[in-house]
Design an enzyme around this catalytic site. Structure first.
Site, PDB file in Angstrom:
ATOM      1  N   HIS A 132      -1.375  -0.492  68.541  1.00 39.37           N
ATOM      2  CA  HIS A 132      -0.493  -0.414  68.325  1.00 39.37           C
ATOM      3  C   HIS A 132       0.142  -2.293  67.601  1.00 39.37           C
ATOM      4  CE1 HIS A 132       2.122  -1.152  71.147  1.00 39.37           C
ATOM      5  NE2 HIS A 132       3.234  -1.880  70.758  1.00 39.37           N
ATOM      6  N   ASP A 142       4.007  -3.622  67.394  1.00 39.81           N
ATOM      7  CA  ASP A 142       5.589  -3.487  66.841  1.00 39.81           C
ATOM      8  C   ASP A 142       6.070  -4.124  65.936  1.00 39.81           C
ATOM      9  OD1 ASP A 142       4.992  -3.384  69.933  1.00 39.81           O
ATOM     10  OD2 ASP A 142       6.059  -5.719  70.333  1.00 39.81           O
ATOM     11  N   HIS A 192      -2.461  -3.768  69.748  1.00 39.61           N
ATOM     12  CA  HIS A 192      -1.931  -4.048  71.344  1.00 39.61           C
ATOM     13  C   HIS A 192      -2.079  -3.088  71.548  1.00 39.61           C
ATOM     14  CE1 HIS A 192       2.311  -5.110  70.218  1.00 39.61           C
ATOM     15  NE2 HIS A 192       2.393  -4.743  71.541  1.00 39.61           N
ATOM     16  N   ARG A 202       2.084   0.857  87.577  1.00 37.36           N
ATOM     17  CA  ARG A 202       2.288  -1.079  86.426  1.00 37.36           C
ATOM     18  C   ARG A 202       3.086  -0.975  86.162  1.00 37.36           C
ATOM     19  NH1 ARG A 202       1.712  -2.813  81.359  1.00 37.36           N
ATOM     20  NH2 ARG A 202       1.866  -4.691  80.736  1.00 37.36           N
TER      21      ARG A 202
HETATM   22  C1  LIG Z   1      11.216   1.006  67.372  1.00 44.84           C
HETATM   23  C2  LIG Z   1      10.869   0.716  68.591  1.00 44.84           C
HETATM   24  C3  LIG Z   1       9.414   2.284  68.204  1.00 44.84           C
HETATM   25  C4  LIG Z   1       8.787   1.949  69.511  1.00 44.84           C
HETATM   26  C5  LIG Z   1       9.534   1.006  70.070  1.00 44.84           C
HETATM   27  C6  LIG Z   1      10.223  -0.164  69.048  1.00 44.84           C
HETATM   28  C7  LIG Z   1       9.641  -1.087  69.276  1.00 44.84           C
HETATM   29  C8  LIG Z   1       8.439  -0.545  69.380  1.00 44.84           C
HETATM   30  C9  LIG Z   1       7.513   0.927  69.328  1.00 44.84           C
HETATM   31  C10 LIG Z   1       6.360   1.582  70.040  1.00 44.84           C
HETATM   32  C11 LIG Z   1       6.225   0.305  71.609  1.00 44.84           C
HETATM   33  C12 LIG Z   1       5.097   1.518  69.509  1.00 44.84           C
HETATM   34  C13 LIG Z   1       3.834   2.490  69.819  1.00 44.84           C
HETATM   35  C14 LIG Z   1       4.250   3.640  69.877  1.00 44.84           C
HETATM   36  C15 LIG Z   1       6.211   3.979  70.792  1.00 44.84           C
HETATM   37  C16 LIG Z   1       6.478   5.370  69.870  1.00 44.84           C
HETATM   38  C17 LIG Z   1       5.554   3.942  71.790  1.00 44.84           C
HETATM   39  O1  LIG Z   1       4.530   3.648  72.504  1.00 44.84           O
HETATM   40  O2  LIG Z   1       6.608   3.457  72.688  1.00 44.84           O
HETATM   41  C18 LIG Z   1       6.955   3.015  69.771  1.00 44.84           C
HETATM   42  C19 LIG Z   1       8.347   3.250  69.913  1.00 44.84           C
HETATM   43  C20 LIG Z   1       8.727   4.608  69.736  1.00 44.84           C
HETATM   44  O3  LIG Z   1       8.917   4.714  68.345  1.00 44.84           O
HETATM   45  O4  LIG Z   1       9.277   4.710  70.466  1.00 44.84           O
HETATM   46  O1  LIG Z   2       3.586  -2.434  78.470  1.00 48.35           O
HETATM   47  C1  LIG Z   2       3.127  -3.344  78.122  1.00 48.35           C
HETATM   48  O2  LIG Z   2       1.740  -4.047  77.947  1.00 48.35           O
HETATM   49  C2  LIG Z   2       3.042  -3.501  76.321  1.00 48.35           C
HETATM   50  C3  LIG Z   2       3.982  -2.206  75.543  1.00 48.35           C
HETATM   51  C4  LIG Z   2       3.834  -2.079  74.777  1.00 48.35           C
HETATM   52  O3  LIG Z   2       3.070  -3.330  73.456  1.00 48.35           O
HETATM   53  C5  LIG Z   2       4.666  -1.652  73.829  1.00 48.35           C
HETATM   54  O4  LIG Z   2       6.059  -1.327  74.355  1.00 48.35           O
HETATM   55  O5  LIG Z   2       5.762  -2.106  72.657  1.00 48.35           O
HETATM   56 FE   LIG Z   3       4.097  -3.762  71.395  1.00 46.57          FE
END
Ligand SMILES: C=C1C[C@]23C[C@H]1CC[C@H]2[C@]1(C)CCC[C@@](C)(C(=O)O)[C@H]1[C@@H]3C(=O)O
Ligand SMILES: O=C(O)CCC(=O)C(=O)O
Ligand SMILES: [Fe+2]
Length: 383
Positions: A244, A246, A300, A310
């Site tokens: 994804h 951010d 990333h 982790r």
């Molecule tokens: C606005 C946001 C959506 C997420 C949390 C914040 C910033 C990063 C996003 C996220 C981490 C990107 C990857 C997918 C996600 C669903 C996750 O794996 O947590 C995303 C977050 C979210 O929607 O909760």
């Molecule tokens: O945990 C990490 O190293 C990255 C997590 C991440 O990219 C995120 O939560 O947006």
């Molecule tokens: Fe991220």
């Protein structure tokens, strides 16, 4: 989950199915003992391709920048510019964050995720809210679940929101979490100060002006998140956080001493080796738009491994919800002069629009900004 829910939490079961809140929550302590992961946690082979070597992420010493040493500021800005044009990742040391708070915050993570499952379920993310506990986001998605537990809270930059993080910890987790709440309250305050320094640094590196971007974020907001990635018996089949970019403006990430963060650049995945005491900064979609596409919001992910847990803490910085995201005029010079001209790469939007888009229409991935722009151009305009 609302208090007073009649649905019991069957702790021995693999999955708690709460029909009132329509949540399916995997119990992590049972999940991690299974020899095979549930299919819902499997990711496509393409997303799991192994990282090749370490990414050369510039480590920027902020002491000169914070003390207004002009030569040090120029050097820092040049490194930031090069990194943000290429992949949007850099790290900072001597960032001014209190060392005790930095250590306490990463160490307090285990106290959160070691809680009994029923307590975590009680603090579960409620529908339509960012705050709270989640495991694999299984309450929101049914496939490509991330192998992680998260605890999320929000931090407003304005004075009148002082103490809100500490209060949230107590309301979600009870009086035993007063001290933990204080730690994350202090952590967020330190992160807010650092966010404004980073906004200045980004501004200098991009437009030669430290004030515009700092002022833009002074009444900003952040979503803060503790991530816990348990060991996984089939680590090669899943991901801790899927690929994804951010969606917010920029993120300040603390990772512990276990590697796991990978960045996709130059056509391949590379790891970001942990540097003790450092904080990782990465540009997000909102800053890509604010820089008129000059700086990259890069793909990333976080991988997991079979033997080690982790931990990381992400502080996702964004503008105030209703602030219009539009680059400063000097970045748009050369258009037709109306500041809205032909050189604009992205249309005006607000962070609230993009946030809602990621929560209700499109799970944040590498294409969020493109899909969001298409959505904006097709959505009916409100009168
Ligand atoms: C606005 C946001 C959506 C997420 C949390 C914040 C910033 C990063 C996003 C996220 C981490 C990107 C990857 C997918 C996600 C669903 C996750 O794996 O947590 C995303 C977050 C979210 O929607 O909760
Ligand atoms: O945990 C990490 O190293 C990255 C997590 C991440 O990219 C995120 O939560 O947006
Ligand atoms: Fe991220």
């Amino acid at each position: 989950m609302e208090s007073g829910d009649a649905t019991p939490c069957r702790l021995g079961n693999f999955v708690v199915d709460d029909t009132v809140a329509r949540m399916r929550l995997y119990n992590p302590s049972i999940l991690i003992k299974q020899p095979k992961i549930p299919l819902a946690f499997a990711w496509p082979a393409d997303d799991r391709r192994a990282a090749v070597g370490n990414l050369d992420v510039p480590v920027i010493d902020l002491s000169g920048f914070r003390h207004r040493d002009e030569a040090a500021e120029r050097r820092a800005a040049e490194h930031v510019r090069a990194a943000c044009r290429e992949h949007g990742f850099f790290q900072v040391i001597n960032h001014g964050v209190d060392a005790e708070i930095y250590v306490a915050a990463i160490n307090a993570i285990n106290g959160l995720f070691d809680l009994p499952f029923d307590k975590k379920v009680e603090a579960g993310q409620r529908k339509g809210r960012m705050e709270g506990y989640a495991v694999g986001h299984s309450d929101r998605f049914s496939e490509k679940l991330p192998w992680k537990e998260t605890f999320t809270f929000v931090h407003g930059f304005k004075e009148d929101e002082a103490g809100a993080v500490e209060r949230y910890f107590q309301s979600a987790l009870g009086p035993d979490f007063q001290q933990t709440g204080r730690i994350y309250q202090s952590y967020c305050e330190e992160m807010k100060e650092l966010s404004l320094v980073i906004a200045e640094l980004l501004g200098m590196s991009l437009a030669g002006d430290r004030r515009w971007y700092r002022e833009f974020f002074e009444d900003g907001k952040a979503v803060a998140r503790c991530n816990y990635y348990p060991p996984c018996k089939e680590a090669e089949l899943t991901l801790g956080t899927g690929p994804h970019a951010d969606p917010n403006a920029f993120t300040i990430l603390q990772q512990d001493e276990v590697s796991g963060l990978d960045v996709f650049t130059g056509g391949r995945w590379s790891s970001v080796r942990p540097v003790s005491g450092a904080l990782i900064i990465n540009v997000g979609d909102t800053f890509e738009a604010l820089s008129n596409g000059e700086y990259k919001s890069c793909l990333h992910r976080a991988v997991v491994n079979p033997d080690k847990e982790r931990r990381s803490i992400a502080y996702f910085v964004s503008p105030r919800h209703d602030k219009v995201v539009r680059p400063p005029p000097e970045l748009l010079a050369g258009g037709d002069g109306d500041g809205n001209g032909d050189r604009r790469k992205y249309p005006d939007f607000t962070w609230l629009q993009l946030l809602e888009f990621t929560q209700t229409r499109h799970r944040a991935d590498g294409e969020t900004l493109r899909f969001f722009v298409n959505y904006l151009s097709s959505a009916p305009v409100a009168n």
